[in-house]
Design an enzyme around this catalytic site. Structure first.
Site, mmCIF file in Angstrom:
data_model
loop_
_atom_site.group_PDB
_atom_site.id
_atom_site.type_symbol
_atom_site.label_atom_id
_atom_site.label_comp_id
_atom_site.label_asym_id
_atom_site.label_seq_id
_atom_site.Cartn_x
_atom_site.Cartn_y
_atom_site.Cartn_z
ATOM 1 N N HIS A 109 -36.816 -35.690 -71.375
ATOM 2 C CA HIS A 109 -37.108 -37.091 -71.090
ATOM 3 C C HIS A 109 -38.138 -37.645 -72.063
ATOM 4 O O HIS A 109 -38.840 -36.900 -72.748
ATOM 5 C CB HIS A 109 -37.611 -37.261 -69.655
ATOM 6 C CG HIS A 109 -38.931 -36.611 -69.385
ATOM 7 N ND1 HIS A 109 -39.079 -35.245 -69.223
ATOM 8 C CD2 HIS A 109 -40.187 -37.135 -69.269
ATOM 9 C CE1 HIS A 109 -40.344 -34.960 -69.012
ATOM 10 N NE2 HIS A 109 -41.046 -36.082 -69.041
ATOM 11 N N ASP A 111 -41.359 -40.488 -71.774
ATOM 12 C CA ASP A 111 -42.172 -41.022 -70.675
ATOM 13 C C ASP A 111 -41.958 -42.522 -70.454
ATOM 14 O O ASP A 111 -41.817 -43.296 -71.413
ATOM 15 C CB ASP A 111 -43.657 -40.776 -70.951
ATOM 16 C CG ASP A 111 -44.018 -39.301 -70.882
ATOM 17 O OD1 ASP A 111 -43.340 -38.559 -70.148
ATOM 18 O OD2 ASP A 111 -44.981 -38.897 -71.557
ATOM 19 N N HIS A 258 -39.251 -34.580 -74.470
ATOM 20 C CA HIS A 258 -39.930 -33.317 -74.196
ATOM 21 C C HIS A 258 -39.470 -32.755 -72.861
ATOM 22 O O HIS A 258 -38.901 -33.463 -72.019
ATOM 23 C CB HIS A 258 -41.460 -33.492 -74.210
ATOM 24 C CG HIS A 258 -41.978 -34.478 -73.214
ATOM 25 N ND1 HIS A 258 -41.892 -35.846 -73.388
ATOM 26 C CD2 HIS A 258 -42.606 -34.300 -72.027
ATOM 27 C CE1 HIS A 258 -42.437 -36.469 -72.358
ATOM 28 N NE2 HIS A 258 -42.862 -35.557 -71.507
ATOM 29 N N ARG A 273 -53.061 -36.356 -68.590
ATOM 30 C CA ARG A 273 -52.353 -37.161 -69.583
ATOM 31 C C ARG A 273 -52.911 -38.576 -69.632
ATOM 32 O O ARG A 273 -53.123 -39.204 -68.592
ATOM 33 C CB ARG A 273 -50.861 -37.225 -69.246
ATOM 34 C CG ARG A 273 -50.001 -37.828 -70.351
ATOM 35 C CD ARG A 273 -48.554 -37.893 -69.927
ATOM 36 N NE ARG A 273 -48.236 -39.130 -69.228
ATOM 37 C CZ ARG A 273 -47.129 -39.334 -68.518
ATOM 38 N NH1 ARG A 273 -46.243 -38.347 -68.397
ATOM 39 N NH2 ARG A 273 -46.903 -40.480 -67.931
#
Length: 285
Positions: A109, A111, A258, A273
């Site tokens: 995917h 983000d 990723h 993150r």
């Protein structure tokens, strides 16, 4: 309109760069991202990001405030809806798994493609990692596009896909899709997007958030999405990063996908993150 950049001519300054694979990824050594003069290195770091798609740093001791400050050098920051409202630094999304929570990010995917302006990039810092396992894989979706037949490239370049937050976060946040859609309605993005800084074209659909391709039947949409999803699985366009506490991965969501390998259960893995806001995806014909 984007202007094509010759990646080999990007100025990465005096950074000590070690490529991970010929296709994607590089480790940058001997740099302290919390240094008071880090601003001097930002142009070179940004050039490395554009050149390699994802860059890695080791042995970083950033506090949350320093993590946020470093990310702000690259643009405005996002606040993810999964972030608890009462935490002191809402820009930091904590991703924690352990004996009571198996990792769920083990699909290819990019983000927050459900946003109108999906993220430019994500900066992920490892706080606590298993003794082994929990690696993250990255795929170069520009090379995935390049490996499509010319006929398939041309067909996909005229298509639009719908991206829906509820596909992943309705269950995780305990909300009905309709409730999420009030604030985050499904978004339409080109199946092939143009990178706004390099001009490169990349496949821009993903297993997490893409629901369907407009104008195709359900069967046609599913077949084509499955075909494009599998393009990220080509090991020749990937790199794999093994984490240590204090490691950082900074990836360009406009050209990378990723996958976080969830092979470490029931061990503990804690990541933080910070995400940089991007722009509205487009296709430059």
């Amino acid at each position: 309109m984007a202007t094509q950049i010759d990646k080999n001519r990007l100025d990465t300054g005096a950074l000590d760069i070690h490529p991970m694979t010929p296709a994607i990824g590089a480790e940058i050594l001997d740099i302290d991202l919390a240094a008071t003069d880090i601003a001097n290195s930002i142009p070179a770091i940004r050039a490395a990001l554009l050149k390699f798609g994802v860059i890695f740093f080791r042995d970083q001791t950033l506090t949350q405030d320093q993590h946020i400050a470093f990310a702000r050098h690259f643009g405005d920051l996002e606040i993810h809806p999964a972030t608890p409202k009462d935490q002191p630094n809402p820009e930091v999304l904590r991703i924690e798994h352990g004996p009571q929570s198996r990792g769920q990010e083990n699909n290819w995917h990019s983000d927050v493609t459900w946003r109108e302006r999906p993220s430019l990039g994500s900066i992920l810092l490892a706080r606590d990692v298993p003794e082994c396992g929990g690696d993250t894989l990255f795929a170069n979706m520009h090379l995935a596009y390049e490996r499509l037949s010319v006929q398939m490239q041309r067909f996909c370049e005229g298509l639009t896909a719908v991206h829906d937050i509820a596909r992943v976060f309705a269950k995780r946040l305990g909300k009905a899709p309709e409730e999420l859609h009030e604030k985050y309605p499904p978004m339409r993005h080109p199946v092939i997007r143009t990178h706004p800084e390099t001009g490169q074209r990349a496949i821009y659909v993903n297993t997490g958030f893409t629901s369907h391709i407009e104008g195709l039947s359900d069967k046609e949409s599913r077949w084509l999405l499955d075909h494009l999803y599998t393009s990220a699985m080509d090991v020749e366009i990937q790199c794999r990063f093994r984490w240590r506490a204090g490691s950082i991965a900074f990836w360009d969501n406009r050209v990378c996908q990723h996958l976080a390998v969830s092979d470490y259960f029931p061990a503990r893995r804690v990541m933080e993150r910070v995400t940089i806001a991007g722009d509205t995806p487009y296709f430059d014909a």
